[in-house]
Motif scaffolding. Sequence first.
Motif, PDB file in Angstrom:
ATOM      1  N   THR A   1      -0.965   2.865 -11.732  1.00  0.00           N
ATOM      2  CA  THR A   1      -1.863   3.273 -12.800  1.00  0.00           C
ATOM      3  C   THR A   1      -2.807   2.119 -13.057  1.00  0.00           C
ATOM      4  N   VAL A   2      -4.099   2.405 -13.052  1.00  0.00           N
ATOM      5  CA  VAL A   2      -5.116   1.385 -13.291  1.00  0.00           C
ATOM      6  C   VAL A   2      -5.792   1.709 -14.623  1.00  0.00           C
ATOM      7  N   GLU A   3      -5.730   0.755 -15.552  1.00  0.00           N
ATOM      8  CA  GLU A   3      -6.416   0.912 -16.829  1.00  0.00           C
ATOM      9  C   GLU A   3      -7.717   0.123 -16.756  1.00  0.00           C
ATOM     10  N   LEU A   4      -8.809   0.801 -17.072  1.00  0.00           N
ATOM     11  CA  LEU A   4     -10.118   0.178 -17.019  1.00  0.00           C
ATOM     12  C   LEU A   4     -10.521  -0.345 -18.388  1.00  0.00           C
ATOM     13  N   LYS A   5     -11.518  -1.206 -18.415  1.00  0.00           N
ATOM     14  CA  LYS A   5     -11.975  -1.806 -19.666  1.00  0.00           C
ATOM     15  C   LYS A   5     -12.573  -0.784 -20.626  1.00  0.00           C
ATOM     16  N   ASN A   6     -12.961   0.397 -20.116  1.00  0.00           N
ATOM     17  CA  ASN A   6     -13.486   1.449 -20.988  1.00  0.00           C
ATOM     18  C   ASN A   6     -12.374   2.397 -21.454  1.00  0.00           C
TER      19      ASN A   6
ATOM     20  N   MET B   1       0.844  -1.165   0.000  1.00  0.00           N
ATOM     21  CA  MET B   1       0.000   0.000   0.000  1.00  0.00           C
ATOM     22  C   MET B   1       0.899   1.241   0.000  1.00  0.00           C
ATOM     23  N   GLY B   2       0.346   2.313  -0.477  1.00  0.00           N
ATOM     24  CA  GLY B   2       1.125   3.543  -0.553  1.00  0.00           C
ATOM     25  C   GLY B   2       1.915   3.691  -1.844  1.00  0.00           C
TER      26      GLY B   2
ATOM     27  N   LEU C   1     -10.248   4.123 -19.755  1.00  0.00           N
ATOM     28  CA  LEU C   1      -9.905   5.172 -18.799  1.00  0.00           C
ATOM     29  C   LEU C   1      -8.706   4.705 -17.980  1.00  0.00           C
ATOM     30  N   CYS C   2      -7.677   5.563 -17.870  1.00  0.00           N
ATOM     31  CA  CYS C   2      -6.502   5.250 -17.053  1.00  0.00           C
ATOM     32  C   CYS C   2      -6.445   6.232 -15.901  1.00  0.00           C
ATOM     33  N   ILE C   3      -6.341   5.701 -14.698  1.00  0.00           N
ATOM     34  CA  ILE C   3      -6.312   6.514 -13.488  1.00  0.00           C
ATOM     35  C   ILE C   3      -5.031   6.231 -12.734  1.00  0.00           C
ATOM     36  N   GLN C   4      -4.301   7.296 -12.408  1.00  0.00           N
ATOM     37  CA  GLN C   4      -3.110   7.177 -11.565  1.00  0.00           C
ATOM     38  C   GLN C   4      -3.471   7.620 -10.168  1.00  0.00           C
ATOM     39  N   GLY C   5      -2.867   6.974  -9.179  1.00  0.00           N
ATOM     40  CA  GLY C   5      -3.113   7.378  -7.807  1.00  0.00           C
ATOM     41  C   GLY C   5      -2.298   6.553  -6.842  1.00  0.00           C
ATOM     42  N   THR C   6      -2.475   6.885  -5.585  1.00  0.00           N
ATOM     43  CA  THR C   6      -1.795   6.175  -4.505  1.00  0.00           C
ATOM     44  C   THR C   6      -2.678   5.029  -4.047  1.00  0.00           C
ATOM     45  N   LEU C   7      -2.130   3.826  -4.084  1.00  0.00           N
ATOM     46  CA  LEU C   7      -2.887   2.636  -3.699  1.00  0.00           C
ATOM     47  C   LEU C   7      -3.179   2.670  -2.204  1.00  0.00           C
ATOM     48  N   HIS C   8      -4.450   2.669  -1.862  1.00  0.00           N
ATOM     49  CA  HIS C   8      -4.861   2.664  -0.454  1.00  0.00           C
ATOM     50  C   HIS C   8      -5.206   1.251  -0.001  1.00  0.00           C
ATOM     51  N   SER C   9      -5.973   0.530  -0.843  1.00  0.00           N
ATOM     52  CA  SER C   9      -6.321  -0.850  -0.493  1.00  0.00           C
ATOM     53  C   SER C   9      -6.747  -1.608  -1.731  1.00  0.00           C
ATOM     54  N   VAL C  10      -6.668  -2.927  -1.626  1.00  0.00           N
ATOM     55  CA  VAL C  10      -7.125  -3.839  -2.673  1.00  0.00           C
ATOM     56  C   VAL C  10      -7.592  -5.121  -1.988  1.00  0.00           C
ATOM     57  N   ASP C  11      -8.624  -5.753  -2.542  1.00  0.00           N
ATOM     58  CA  ASP C  11      -9.109  -6.988  -1.932  1.00  0.00           C
ATOM     59  C   ASP C  11      -8.991  -8.160  -2.904  1.00  0.00           C
ATOM     60  N   GLN C  12      -9.486  -9.320  -2.504  1.00  0.00           N
ATOM     61  CA  GLN C  12      -9.328 -10.533  -3.300  1.00  0.00           C
ATOM     62  C   GLN C  12     -10.110 -10.488  -4.604  1.00  0.00           C
TER      63      GLN C  12
ATOM     64  N   VAL D   1      -3.274  -3.339 -14.041  1.00  0.00           N
ATOM     65  CA  VAL D   1      -2.736  -2.512 -12.957  1.00  0.00           C
ATOM     66  C   VAL D   1      -1.237  -2.434 -13.181  1.00  0.00           C
ATOM     67  N   GLN D   2      -0.740  -1.232 -13.359  1.00  0.00           N
ATOM     68  CA  GLN D   2       0.695  -1.027 -13.579  1.00  0.00           C
ATOM     69  C   GLN D   2       1.330  -0.620 -12.262  1.00  0.00           C
ATOM     70  N   LEU D   3       2.274  -1.436 -11.813  1.00  0.00           N
ATOM     71  CA  LEU D   3       2.990  -1.184 -10.571  1.00  0.00           C
ATOM     72  C   LEU D   3       4.366  -0.631 -10.889  1.00  0.00           C
ATOM     73  N   PRO D   4       4.937   0.166  -9.986  1.00  0.00           N
ATOM     74  CA  PRO D   4       6.315   0.597 -10.201  1.00  0.00           C
ATOM     75  C   PRO D   4       7.255  -0.598 -10.090  1.00  0.00           C
ATOM     76  N   ALA D   5       8.337  -0.573 -10.845  1.00  0.00           N
ATOM     77  CA  ALA D   5       9.278  -1.698 -10.873  1.00  0.00           C
ATOM     78  C   ALA D   5       9.833  -2.021  -9.487  1.00  0.00           C
ATOM     79  N   ASP D   6      10.088  -0.996  -8.692  1.00  0.00           N
ATOM     80  CA  ASP D   6      10.636  -1.245  -7.357  1.00  0.00           C
ATOM     81  C   ASP D   6       9.575  -1.715  -6.368  1.00  0.00           C
ATOM     82  N   GLY D   7       8.320  -1.743  -6.782  1.00  0.00           N
ATOM     83  CA  GLY D   7       7.245  -2.203  -5.915  1.00  0.00           C
ATOM     84  C   GLY D   7       6.950  -3.685  -6.058  1.00  0.00           C
TER      85      GLY D   7
END
Length: 83
Positions: free
Chosen positions: A6-11, A1-2, A13-24, A60-66
């Motif tokens: 970048t999250v690319e959606l099926k429509n 977290m933190g 739309l690409c949204i960049q942000g700070t990951l707060h949480s994710v579930d199963q 979901v695009q994660l930074p390489a160091d993450g």
Amino acid sequence: MGLQVTVELKNDLCIQGTLHSVDQYLNIKLENTRVINEDRYPHMKSVKNCFIRGSVVRYVQLPADGVDTDILHDATRREARGT
């Protein structure tokens, strides 16, 4: 977290942000968001925090160091061996 993701959606739309949480189910909560192509999605300029339903996520695009590549390599080797 933190992590900055970048999250690319099926429509498309690409949204960049700070990951707060994710579930199963891949439901994702982002904070401090911004849209990659604000000209195409002007209504999204005012959105700063969002919840993304997992079923609409394409990538979901994660930074390489993450990413812990050692764990990924070990899992790949185990799967190749069938254990």
